[in-house]
Design a protein around this motif. Structure first.
Motif, short mmCIF file in Angstrom:
data_model
loop_
_atom_site.label_atom_id
_atom_site.label_comp_id
_atom_site.label_asym_id
_atom_site.label_seq_id
_atom_site.Cartn_x
_atom_site.Cartn_y
_atom_site.Cartn_z
N ILE A 175 9.09 3.14 0.61
CA ILE A 175 8.19 2.34 1.45
C ILE A 175 6.74 2.72 1.15
O ILE A 175 5.87 1.86 1.01
CB ILE A 175 8.51 2.56 2.94
CG1 ILE A 175 9.92 2.07 3.27
CG2 ILE A 175 7.47 1.85 3.83
CD1 ILE A 175 10.42 2.48 4.66
N SER A 176 6.52 4.02 1.05
CA SER A 176 5.17 4.55 0.86
C SER A 176 4.47 3.97 -0.36
O SER A 176 3.26 3.72 -0.36
CB SER A 176 5.24 6.07 0.74
OG SER A 176 3.98 6.63 0.64
N ARG A 177 5.25 3.72 -1.41
CA ARG A 177 4.69 3.18 -2.65
C ARG A 177 4.04 1.82 -2.44
O ARG A 177 3.16 1.42 -3.19
CB ARG A 177 5.79 3.05 -3.71
CG ARG A 177 5.95 4.29 -4.57
CD ARG A 177 6.97 4.05 -5.66
NE ARG A 177 8.26 4.63 -5.32
CZ ARG A 177 9.44 4.15 -5.71
NH1 ARG A 177 9.49 3.06 -6.44
NH2 ARG A 177 10.55 4.75 -5.37
N GLU A 178 4.51 1.09 -1.44
CA GLU A 178 4.04 -0.27 -1.19
C GLU A 178 2.92 -0.34 -0.14
O GLU A 178 2.40 -1.42 0.14
CB GLU A 178 5.21 -1.14 -0.69
CG GLU A 178 6.44 -1.13 -1.60
CD GLU A 178 6.15 -1.67 -2.99
OE1 GLU A 178 5.37 -2.63 -3.09
OE2 GLU A 178 6.70 -1.12 -3.97
N ILE A 179 2.57 0.80 0.43
CA ILE A 179 1.57 0.80 1.52
C ILE A 179 0.16 0.81 0.92
O ILE A 179 -0.16 1.65 0.08
CB ILE A 179 1.76 2.04 2.43
CG1 ILE A 179 3.19 2.09 3.00
CG2 ILE A 179 0.72 2.07 3.56
CD1 ILE A 179 3.59 0.90 3.80
N PRO A 180 -0.71 -0.10 1.35
CA PRO A 180 -2.09 -0.10 0.83
C PRO A 180 -2.82 1.19 1.21
O PRO A 180 -2.52 1.81 2.23
CB PRO A 180 -2.73 -1.32 1.52
CG PRO A 180 -1.83 -1.69 2.64
CD PRO A 180 -0.47 -1.20 2.31
N LYS A 181 -3.77 1.57 0.36
CA LYS A 181 -4.43 2.86 0.51
C LYS A 181 -5.19 3.01 1.83
O LYS A 181 -5.35 4.11 2.35
CB LYS A 181 -5.40 3.09 -0.66
CG LYS A 181 -4.69 3.43 -1.96
CD LYS A 181 -5.54 4.40 -2.77
CE LYS A 181 -4.90 4.90 -4.05
NZ LYS A 181 -3.47 4.86 -4.16
#
Length: 203
Positions: free
Chosen positions: A44-50
């Motif tokens: 999930i984290s990989r897809e979260i915007p910065k």
């Protein structure tokens, strides 16, 4: 007003929270009905915007486990919801949010013992540490010596009381989990209503 939606359990829910305007999302790695695995949180984290900050919630976990999960998932903050000591907090390399259960007036003195980035003031524990849907006496926060720019308010918040809570406590942010759920699942309409109330300008 910063808003943290805690107990994210899927990419779909994470995206709903972000679309609603969440500034922080929380993954629970402690015992909870919202517990998530390190592997799935990393996906999930990989897809979260910065610009959206990722928080990992732990309760009395070993430092090695906290460090490993923080690195693998790419956490921006570690939230400690147990009996972690100030020394324990000092050994974590990412910014720390220390949860303090507010039951009595003297509980606020615990904040002076810690050198952390934020404090999350929460209701006393029920079955789990946090996420129990109960408010506490917000007047207790008046005795806090730390600046309100270090305080997140949690515990029993929902769209019907968050505006009043913010007016009374003046925190930098609010944290919600069960207050934006229906039948134990995150509810897009409730998340949107909560964030709208939290971020609306006061009188």
């Amino acid at each position: 007003m910063l808003v943290k939606i805690c107990g994210i359990t899927s990419l779909e829910v994470a995206n709903l929270a972000i679309d609603a305007g969440a500034d922080f999302i929380g993954f629970v790695f402690a015992e909870s009905k919202r517990k998530i695995s390190m592997e799935y949180a990393e996906e999930i984290s990989r897809e979260i915007p910065k610009h959206v900050k990722k928080v990992g919630v732990f309760v009395n976990e070993s430092l090695d486990v906290v460090r490993k999960i923080s690195t693998v998932v790419g956490l921006d903050y570690v939230q400690l919801h147990g009996d972690e000591s100030p020394t324990y907090c000092d050994q974590i390399s990412v910014p720390v949010i220390k949860a303090i259960q507010m039951k009595h007036k003297h509980d606020v003195t615990k904040l002076d013992q810690y050198n952390v980035d934020y404090f999350l003031l929460d209701s006393p524990p029920g079955k789990y540490r946090g996420g129990n849907g109960d408010t506490f006496d917000w007047s207790l926060v008046k005795h806090v010596s730390k600046g309100s720019d270090q305080i997140f308010l949690a515990g029993g918040l929902h769209s019907g009381n968050v505006y009043q809570a913010i007016k009374e406590v003046q925190p930098i942010g609010v944290d919600v989990s069960s207050g934006v759920e229906s039948n134990g699942k995150k509810d897009p309409e409730k998340m949107l209503a909560f964030i709208r109330e939290a971020k609306k300008k006061g009188d």
